[in-house]
Scaffold this active site. Sequence first.
Site, short mmCIF file in Angstrom:
data_model
loop_
_atom_site.label_atom_id
_atom_site.label_comp_id
_atom_site.label_asym_id
_atom_site.label_seq_id
_atom_site.Cartn_x
_atom_site.Cartn_y
_atom_site.Cartn_z
N ASN A 29 0.89 -1.13 0.01
CA ASN A 29 -0.10 0.05 -0.06
C ASN A 29 0.88 1.13 -0.09
O ASN A 29 1.37 1.55 0.95
CB ASN A 29 -1.00 -0.22 1.36
CG ASN A 29 -1.67 1.29 1.57
OD1 ASN A 29 -1.64 2.01 0.37
ND2 ASN A 29 -2.26 1.37 2.46
N GLY A 78 2.65 2.48 10.60
CA GLY A 78 3.64 3.33 10.35
C GLY A 78 4.25 3.85 11.71
O GLY A 78 5.17 5.04 11.66
N GLU A 94 -5.25 -4.27 10.92
CA GLU A 94 -4.35 -3.50 10.94
C GLU A 94 -4.70 -2.60 12.36
O GLU A 94 -5.33 -1.47 12.26
CB GLU A 94 -4.39 -2.44 9.59
CG GLU A 94 -3.91 -3.14 8.36
CD GLU A 94 -3.44 -2.22 7.43
OE1 GLU A 94 -2.45 -2.29 6.82
OE2 GLU A 94 -4.12 -1.17 6.98
N LYS A 97 0.18 4.13 -0.18
CA LYS A 97 -0.67 5.55 0.29
C LYS A 97 -0.31 6.77 -0.46
O LYS A 97 -0.24 6.39 -1.81
CB LYS A 97 -0.02 5.69 1.69
CG LYS A 97 -0.34 4.40 2.43
CD LYS A 97 0.22 4.53 3.96
CE LYS A 97 -0.19 3.17 4.83
NZ LYS A 97 -0.11 3.27 6.08
P1 PGA Z 1 2.86 0.35 7.56
O1 PGA Z 1 1.23 0.65 7.00
O2 PGA Z 1 3.34 -0.96 7.12
O3 PGA Z 1 3.83 1.54 6.94
O4 PGA Z 1 2.71 0.36 8.94
C1 PGA Z 1 0.49 -0.50 6.61
C2 PGA Z 1 -0.85 0.13 6.17
O5 PGA Z 1 -1.22 1.02 6.61
O6 PGA Z 1 -1.36 -0.42 5.20
#
Ligand code: PGA
Length: 253
Positions: free
Chosen positions: A15, A177, A171, A17
């Site tokens: 992802n 993050g 999640e 984002k």
């Molecule tokens: P992250 O994000 O791996 O940067 O923690 C995961 C997500 O929000 O899909």
Amino acid sequence: MTLSSPKPRPLIAGNWKMNGLAQALDQARAVAAGLDEKPAGARVAICPPATLLDRLSQALEGSAVLTGGQDCHVKTSGAHTGDIAAPMLVDAGAALVILGHSERRDDHGETSALVAAKVETALTAGLEPIICVGESLQQREAGSALAVVTGQVRESLPAVLAGQAFAVAYEPIWAIGTGRVATLPDIEEMHAAIRAELVVLFGDHGATVPILYGGSVKPDNAAEILRTAEVGGALVGGASLKASDFLAIIAAA
Ligand code: PGA
């Protein structure tokens, strides 16, 4: 006698984002090249920002990497400035779509009812939805994580998903993050609760739907997370932006 459905291959989805300009396509090409050299046991997808989706799908055509959107509107066209319709994602080469990510639930006030409606739209367009659920730190500390997440599963998954290809991604918001990862027993407990809910909703089919874990999945923790009971893949944010990290996670599946 009932025959149980075969267990699907794990799904590792990146992802991106709101990250990625044209040069990021090189990272995706490097992922495809890596999988060409060393085919993965898992299915692999990258969900880039909408601006890159068409180019990314073209760059990855014929490779082992699928592409996906990060959201779609509940309607298929019309006066919705700034939004993206599910058929547009398909037109841009997407096979999957992430729906109900906590950042959309928070930033855009998306409710589980809206997510369920979007899931129906996505399915009609021919997309495989990855439906995200997860509790906040406050909810976890209050001891309500299981109730919150199973409630989100019930309310975000419409009955039309029966017999369709889809995944659920757990999640925990506080792990996204942040570098904080849920403990393996916590992941196991939550995935078992989601599995039980899926079986109530969809019977035998619910027993095989992949449940992905997401939240600070990195090359150094992917193997133990992916080995945990009922973890059927990962939704990877930050670590999917760099081909070498994403490939290492894929290799752990
Ligand atoms: P992250 O994000 O791996 O940067 O923690 C995961 C997500 O929000 O899909």
